[in-house]
Design a protein around this motif. Structure first.
Motif, PDB file in Angstrom:
ATOM      1  N   ILE A 154      -7.287   1.177   3.827  1.00  0.00           N
ATOM      2  CA  ILE A 154      -7.416   0.643   2.245  1.00  0.00           C
ATOM      3  C   ILE A 154      -8.867   0.766   2.170  1.00  0.00           C
ATOM      4  CG2 ILE A 154      -6.997  -1.026   0.907  1.00  0.00           C
ATOM      5  CD1 ILE A 154      -4.598  -2.158   2.814  1.00  0.00           C
ATOM      6  N   VAL A 155      -9.304   1.379   0.938  1.00  0.00           N
ATOM      7  CA  VAL A 155     -10.553   1.471   0.509  1.00  0.00           C
ATOM      8  C   VAL A 155     -10.898   0.592  -0.672  1.00  0.00           C
ATOM      9  CG1 VAL A 155     -12.623   2.589  -0.188  1.00  0.00           C
ATOM     10  CG2 VAL A 155     -10.738   3.657   1.453  1.00  0.00           C
ATOM     11  N   SER A 156     -11.922  -0.412  -0.815  1.00  0.00           N
ATOM     12  CA  SER A 156     -12.125  -1.187  -1.635  1.00  0.00           C
ATOM     13  C   SER A 156     -13.407  -1.878  -1.591  1.00  0.00           C
ATOM     14  CB  SER A 156     -11.035  -2.220  -1.830  1.00  0.00           C
ATOM     15  OG  SER A 156     -11.472  -3.408  -1.832  1.00  0.00           O
ATOM     16  N   GLY A 254      -0.576   6.565  20.693  1.00  0.00           N
ATOM     17  CA  GLY A 254       0.795   6.836  19.967  1.00  0.00           C
ATOM     18  C   GLY A 254       1.034   5.700  19.135  1.00  0.00           C
ATOM     19  N   VAL A 255      -0.096   4.773  18.989  1.00  0.00           N
ATOM     20  CA  VAL A 255      -0.109   3.694  18.173  1.00  0.00           C
ATOM     21  C   VAL A 255      -0.291   3.812  16.726  1.00  0.00           C
ATOM     22  CG1 VAL A 255      -0.850   1.071  18.060  1.00  0.00           C
ATOM     23  CG2 VAL A 255      -0.499   2.035  20.247  1.00  0.00           C
ATOM     24  N   HIS A 256       0.379   3.252  15.686  1.00  0.00           N
ATOM     25  CA  HIS A 256      -0.059   3.650  14.269  1.00  0.00           C
ATOM     26  C   HIS A 256      -1.102   2.384  13.916  1.00  0.00           C
ATOM     27  CE1 HIS A 256       2.874   6.440  13.776  1.00  0.00           C
ATOM     28  NE2 HIS A 256       3.710   5.677  14.513  1.00  0.00           N
ATOM     29  N   LEU A 257      -1.779   2.622  12.932  1.00  0.00           N
ATOM     30  CA  LEU A 257      -2.790   1.963  12.536  1.00  0.00           C
ATOM     31  C   LEU A 257      -3.130   1.724  10.997  1.00  0.00           C
ATOM     32  CD1 LEU A 257      -5.595   0.663  13.788  1.00  0.00           C
ATOM     33  CD2 LEU A 257      -6.895   2.672  12.594  1.00  0.00           C
ATOM     34  N   PHE A 258      -3.150   0.475  10.586  1.00  0.00           N
ATOM     35  CA  PHE A 258      -3.352   0.115   9.124  1.00  0.00           C
ATOM     36  C   PHE A 258      -5.037  -0.576   9.214  1.00  0.00           C
ATOM     37  CE2 PHE A 258       0.980  -0.684   7.232  1.00  0.00           C
ATOM     38  CZ  PHE A 258       1.317   0.471   7.466  1.00  0.00           C
ATOM     39  N   THR A 259      -5.765  -0.103   8.466  1.00  0.00           N
ATOM     40  CA  THR A 259      -7.003  -0.611   8.424  1.00  0.00           C
ATOM     41  C   THR A 259      -7.834  -0.688   6.937  1.00  0.00           C
ATOM     42  OG1 THR A 259      -9.317  -0.759   9.559  1.00  0.00           O
ATOM     43  CG2 THR A 259      -8.318   1.219   9.215  1.00  0.00           C
ATOM     44  N   THR A 260      -8.766  -1.309   6.905  1.00  0.00           N
ATOM     45  CA  THR A 260      -9.592  -1.206   5.576  1.00  0.00           C
ATOM     46  C   THR A 260     -11.011  -0.883   5.821  1.00  0.00           C
ATOM     47  OG1 THR A 260     -10.582  -3.570   5.645  1.00  0.00           O
ATOM     48  CG2 THR A 260      -8.060  -3.209   4.906  1.00  0.00           C
ATOM     49  N   SER A 285      -3.251   9.191   7.359  1.00  0.00           N
ATOM     50  CA  SER A 285      -2.603   9.800   6.341  1.00  0.00           C
ATOM     51  C   SER A 285      -2.209   9.513   5.090  1.00  0.00           C
ATOM     52  CB  SER A 285      -1.175  10.292   7.298  1.00  0.00           C
ATOM     53  OG  SER A 285      -0.517   9.072   7.774  1.00  0.00           O
ATOM     54  N   ARG A 286      -2.721   8.201   4.846  1.00  0.00           N
ATOM     55  CA  ARG A 286      -2.594   7.566   3.718  1.00  0.00           C
ATOM     56  C   ARG A 286      -3.671   6.853   3.357  1.00  0.00           C
ATOM     57  NH1 ARG A 286       1.061  10.596   3.073  1.00  0.00           N
ATOM     58  NH2 ARG A 286       3.249  10.127   2.582  1.00  0.00           N
ATOM     59  N   TYR A 287      -4.399   6.846   2.012  1.00  0.00           N
ATOM     60  CA  TYR A 287      -5.326   6.142   1.629  1.00  0.00           C
ATOM     61  C   TYR A 287      -5.152   5.398   0.423  1.00  0.00           C
ATOM     62  CZ  TYR A 287      -7.829   9.218   4.636  1.00  0.00           C
ATOM     63  OH  TYR A 287      -8.306   9.985   5.564  1.00  0.00           O
ATOM     64  N   ILE A 288      -5.500   4.012   0.375  1.00  0.00           N
ATOM     65  CA  ILE A 288      -5.132   3.453  -1.122  1.00  0.00           C
ATOM     66  C   ILE A 288      -6.629   2.831  -1.375  1.00  0.00           C
ATOM     67  CG2 ILE A 288      -4.370   1.267  -2.115  1.00  0.00           C
ATOM     68  CD1 ILE A 288      -1.933   1.498   0.119  1.00  0.00           C
ATOM     69  N   LEU A 289      -6.783   3.055  -2.484  1.00  0.00           N
ATOM     70  CA  LEU A 289      -8.243   2.953  -3.267  1.00  0.00           C
ATOM     71  C   LEU A 289      -7.970   1.681  -4.485  1.00  0.00           C
ATOM     72  CD1 LEU A 289     -11.145   3.703  -3.389  1.00  0.00           C
ATOM     73  CD2 LEU A 289     -10.884   5.146  -5.216  1.00  0.00           C
ATOM     74  N   LEU A 290      -8.815   0.562  -4.012  1.00  0.00           N
ATOM     75  CA  LEU A 290      -8.652  -0.398  -5.093  1.00  0.00           C
ATOM     76  C   LEU A 290      -9.733  -0.701  -5.787  1.00  0.00           C
ATOM     77  CD1 LEU A 290      -7.175  -3.245  -2.539  1.00  0.00           C
ATOM     78  CD2 LEU A 290      -5.812  -1.724  -4.012  1.00  0.00           C
ATOM     79  N   SER A 291      -9.449  -1.497  -6.925  1.00  0.00           N
ATOM     80  CA  SER A 291     -10.437  -2.107  -7.784  1.00  0.00           C
ATOM     81  C   SER A 291     -10.266  -3.135  -8.351  1.00  0.00           C
ATOM     82  CB  SER A 291     -11.270  -0.967  -8.641  1.00  0.00           C
ATOM     83  OG  SER A 291     -10.347  -0.996  -9.902  1.00  0.00           O
TER      84      SER A 291
END
Lengths: 318, 172
Positions: A154-156, A254-260, A285-291
């Motif tokens: 997550i990018v913000s 083999g662990v998945h990761l959610f980060t910012t 594999s996924r990016y979320i851009l917030l504002s």
């Protein structure tokens, strides 16, 4: 919801905050107390001063100015008269209180061997109201992957709700809302995701979530992998070299990761050495851009592994 | 007969005064020692336990009986219920309120109240130095009190009885 915060405010400030109209209290973001300077309250997209009778004004002349004794009282209330028990917190510059709210502290810093030892005279407090927005991440469930989880970044910029979003993602994955439930390990270096007090999460992070509170990220990720066998690792604000090393380590385990990560755009984030490598290697594999364009939590775009935009229909604003 | 009764009354009362005085001489070093003991407990809790001060006070109050216990009980209660008042105020008030129950003298009172100024308001290391200082100061007072006890305890007791006897002889 404000009651843990009211408990640490000295009487004079508490009265003023309590006298605010309900709707002002509802979306209160920050209360800033500075010694001998006007008391400020921050709402989304605006900040105002507050008069002794609880009116919100823009001119500082009429505002209530807390004196030294008020600041001392506030520190007493925050520390429960036990500053010695807050050594670590004073070194880091913030305290997490009940309810997961955080209070940032400023003042005169005492340095020993070139490192911050603690803050001596605390004259500035920033009470940040933690907000759980349950369901804020529900729209993202379809992009989290059906079979196995995707790795998400997550990018913000600051204060756009990335931690709130991350926390809700943790809750969703851990309780299995719309996707199969999984074990989640949260390394919460700054006590923001789970807001632990005495090791107990104050925010709802789901039933299958383990939290390492105020643990350095890189070390914490390794500890989690070794000891708690998580399916998903969650860390906040990566960016340093050792963070990305630990991320590689985790991904290969083999662990998945959610980060910012902090940043205004994908280009900006890709310029940061620690993160650009992760992006180049296709770790996420996924990016979320917030504002903050339409208030905190505005979703600007969702990207896939090769930074192609995923159709807007999935990137719904909550 | 009435005269005899009067004489007995005088003798009893002067002896009682003497014994009481002697008791306070005996009690002072004992109480100082108990306060010092409670401060060690406080130190352990601060340095190793890192607990909140009001909880520590409650804990010590539960372990100590008598006036020392009530000092901590009061302090803990004030810390918890008084709204953001400084730690010093709470401690001072507790010391002042339990003072009549103690057989201590002015120097100890000053040491204790002075200690309140530093209690809880600094980091662990600092707390440790302050605690050590208070305990040394109290130790000095305790030795002095013990000297006084040796010197005056017996004397007070005999003075009470003999003084009574003297009065009785004079007026008989």
């Amino acid at each position: 919801m404000l009651s843990p915060i009211l408990d640490v405010l000295p009487l004079s400030i508490r009265r003023i905050i309590e006298s605010l109209p309900e709707r002002e209290k509802k979306d209160l973001e920050e209360i800033r107390v500075r010694q001998e300077r006007p008391l400020e309250v921050v709402h989304p997209l605006r900040s105002r001063f507050i008069t002794p009778d609880g009116r919100l004004v823009h001119q500082k002349e009429h505002a209530f100015c807390p004196g030294k004794s008020v600041c001392v009282k506030m520190l007493n209330l925050i520390s429960n008269h036990s500053l010695y028990a807050l050594e670590e917190e004073l070194r880091r510059g913030y305290v997490t209180i009940r309810g997961g709210h955080r209070i940032g502290l400023t003042g005169r810093v005492v340095v020993e061997n070139g490192r911050v030892k603690h803050i001596q005279e605390v004259t500035g407090f920033n009470v940040r109201v933690a907000r759980e927005v349950k369901g804020s991440a529900r729209h993202f469930v379809p992009i989290l992957g059906n079979g196995s989880l995707e790795n998400l970044l997550i990018v913000s910029p600051p204060q756009c709700g990335k931690t709130t979003l991350l926390r809700d993602l943790v809750r969703i994955v851990s309780s299995g809302e719309g996707i199969p439930p999984r074990k989640v390990g949260v390394v919460d270096e700054r006590s923001e995701i789970a807001g632990c007090v005495d090791g107990v999460p104050q925010h709802e992070v789901g039933p299958r979530t383990d939290v390492l509170d105020s643990c350095p990220k890189a070390e914490g990720m390794m500890m989690m992998i070794r000891s708690m066998s998580p399916d998903l690792l969650v860390v906040d604000e990566i960016g340093r070299r050792e963070d990305s090393d630990a991320v590689f380590e985790a991904i290969h385990a083999g662990v998945h990761l959610f980060t910012t990560a902090h940043g205004r755009s994908m280009e900006e984030v890709c310029r940061r050495p620690g993160i650009s490598e992760l992006v180049r290697e296709g770790v996420f594999s996924r990016y979320i851009l917030l504002s903050r364009r339409k208030g905190p939590g505005t979703v600007e775009a969702v990207y896939d592994q090769s930074l192609n935009r995923i159709p807007e229909s999935l990137a719904v604003r909550r | 007969m009435l005269k005899l009764l009067g004489a007995v009354c005088i003798l009893l009362s002067t002896s009682a005064i003497g014994f009481r005085k002697a008791h306070s001489f005996a009690e002072r070093p004992r109480q100082i020692r108990r306060i010092r003991g409670s401060l060690s407990l406080l130190q352990t809790e601060i340095v190793y336990g890192s607990r909140r001060l009001d909880r520590i006070c409650e804990h010590i109050a539960a372990r100590e009986t008598g006036s020392v216990g009530s000092l901590y009980a009061r302090c803990g209660e004030y810390l918890k219920t008084w709204d953001g008042v400084s730690t010093f105020e709470c401690w001072k008030r507790a010391v002042e309120e339990t003072w009549p129950l103690m057989s201590l003298k002015e120097p100890e009172r000053e040491i204790l109240i002075d200690f309140g100024k530093t209690l809880g308001v600094s980091n662990r290391e600092d707390q440790l130095t302050h605690l050590a200082r208070v305990r040394t100061n109290l130790e000095v007072e305790e030795n002095q009190a013990r000297d006084e006890q040796l010197r005056y305890e017996k004397m007070c007791r005999s003075l009470g009885i003999l003084g009574g006897a003297l009065i009785v002889i004079l007026i008989y």
